[in-house]
Design an enzyme around this catalytic site. Structure first.
Site, PDB file in Angstrom:
ATOM      1  N   PRO A  95       0.821  -1.216   0.000  1.00  0.00           N
ATOM      2  CA  PRO A  95       0.000   0.000   0.000  1.00  0.00           C
ATOM      3  C   PRO A  95       0.853   1.263   0.000  1.00  0.00           C
ATOM      4  CG  PRO A  95       0.000  -1.007   2.177  1.00  0.00           C
ATOM      5  CD  PRO A  95       0.685  -1.974   1.255  1.00  0.00           C
ATOM      6  N   CYS A  96       0.323   2.305  -0.601  1.00  0.00           N
ATOM      7  CA  CYS A  96       1.034   3.586  -0.685  1.00  0.00           C
ATOM      8  C   CYS A  96       0.759   4.397   0.577  1.00  0.00           C
ATOM      9  CB  CYS A  96       0.558   4.347  -1.923  1.00  0.00           C
ATOM     10  SG  CYS A  96       1.453   5.853  -2.274  1.00  0.00           S
TER      11      CYS A  96
END
Length: 418
Positions: free
Chosen positions: A173-174
């Site tokens: 995930p960013c």
């Protein structure tokens, strides 16, 4: 009647258990028990099913094809995997690692989702020796197709317990990083993020190769600080970093889907290039199914929501539509006006994309099994990687490793074989 036949029938017609049960006028719970093997379908019901579907399925061919179908893992059901995930992860991983020695390379699959990255690296000769995923529904799909239940929360996994591997794969995930920097007395800026978990593992295992996937927005995320920290962190650890953005529509997939990819090597002498897009185009109309039932959008919803005069309109496609569709998102099932793509077909004239159509625009093989609800299917497909793109990258990684080993047999890049 054996459960495998019932699953095969549903798979061929792209039916949910409820839709299949309605054909022969039984409850979906009854059908579920037949498929799970808890009870056996009476021959009279099977004869009734044959009569109802005789124009859609050749039952003689179906029985003959059964032995040729991809293996479907169904020893454990969704409920068992949800309740006993870690125990089943231990059991299934032990079985998985038994034949790891026969592979070209070994890899681990973090934030694995339903296994799109695994699918891509396995076809290039790799063997997965560890996987991790927190979502129970994604775990079930992963298990159904690969026979392995992923471990859960990676933050709770000791890095020392992860087997030695040649490649770490992660669609992470960013998340934003701290702007403090690596000053003495302060935590590393990646602390508290999922990327930090990747760093924690490669510090312990000295992983030779990394493959990371993310949304293209990572490049400008947090004014570029996120990518800057990632690259600096890896370079400080001795990795040579390569990164790019590739669009699935350039790889023969009828979907405009750009993704950020990063490949890093501990061996600085390895020459690596991302695959050059073959620029093969495929029209979305080529993958659409005909006479679809069960995916229709009600006329009321169309009038009251999809086609409101004061708002944007969705994209409508049919078998004559050329080009690629917009990016499939995990919230597709919520029927969004501005980003949704819908098909001119079905009982009400407009319908959602089917399971098979979603698999096609994500590049999954036709025999990839989706054992979860339609809502979960859309979430899983929208969160997945596009398999052919990652397959091409995995091919380039494998080629780079083989080339350096052939060129420098004395000082080569040794793959771990433990």
């Amino acid at each position: 009647m054996k459960p495998e036949i019932l699953k095969l029938i549903r798979s061929k017609l792209d039916l949910t258990q409820k839709q299949a049960s309605e054909i022969i006028e039984v409850s979906d719970k009854t059908w579920q028990q037949w498929e799970s093997g808890k009870t056996e379908m009476h021959p009279a019901y099977y004869s009734f099913l044959q009569e109802k579907l005789k124009d859609k399925i050749n039952f003689e061919e179906l029985s003959a094809q059964k032995t040729l179908q991809k293996k479907i893992f169904d020893k454990y059901n969704q409920n068992q995997i949800t309740k006993n995930a870690e125990e089943l992860a231990e059991i299934t991983h032990i079985e998985e690692r038994k034949d790891a020695y026969s592979s070209d390379f070994k890899f681990i699959d973090l934030f694995s989702g339903i296994g799109g990255i695994r699918q891509s690296f396995e076809v290039n000769g790799g063997k997965c020796v560890f996987s991790s995923e927190i979502d129970p529904f994604a775990k079930f799909t992963y298990y159904t197709n690969f026979g392995v239940v992923p471990f859960g929360d990676i933050t709770k996994v000791e890095a020392t317990t992860i087997p030695q591997h040649d490649i770490l794969c992660a669609g992470f995930p960013c998340q934003p990083f701290s702007h403090i920097g690596k000053r003495e007395g302060f935590e590393h800026p990646t602390q508290g993020t999922m990327f930090h978990e990747i760093v924690r593992i490669i510090e312990t295992k000295k992983t030779p190769v990394l493959f990371l996937e993310n949304v293209p927005g990572l490049i400008n995320h947090d004014d570029g600080n996120t990518l800057k920290v990632i690259i600096e962190t890896l370079e400080d650890m001795g990795y040579k970093v390569h990164h790019t953005v590739l669009d699935a529509s350039h790889f023969g997939i009828p979907q405009k889907r750009k993704r950020f990819y990063l490949v890093a090597f501990l061996n600085q002498n390895i020459h690596f290039e991302f695959p050059k897009p073959p620029m093969i185009s495929k029209d979305i109309g080529e993958v659409l199914e005909s006479d679809v039932t069960g995916y229709s959008i009600s006329e009321h919803l169309q009038k009251s929501y999809l086609f409101k005069k004061d708002d944007g309109k969705p994209s409508l496609i049919d078998k004559n539509t050329t080009g690629a569709v917009k990016t499939l998102v995990s919230t597709y099932h919520k029927i969004q006006r501005l980003t949704g793509t819908f098909v001119k077909d079905g009982e009400t004239g407009i319908r959602l994309l089917t399971t098979n159509e979603c698999k096609a625009i994500m590049g999954f093989p036709k025999d990839f099994v989706i054992p979860v609800s339609r809502t979960q299917m859309y979430r899983q497909m929208g969160n997945s990687v596009v398999v052919p793109v990652v397959t091409k990258i995995a091919e380039q990684i494998s080629l780079a490793l083989k080339t350096v080993n052939q060129q420098s047999p004395q000082e080569n890049f040794e793959l771990e074989l433990v």
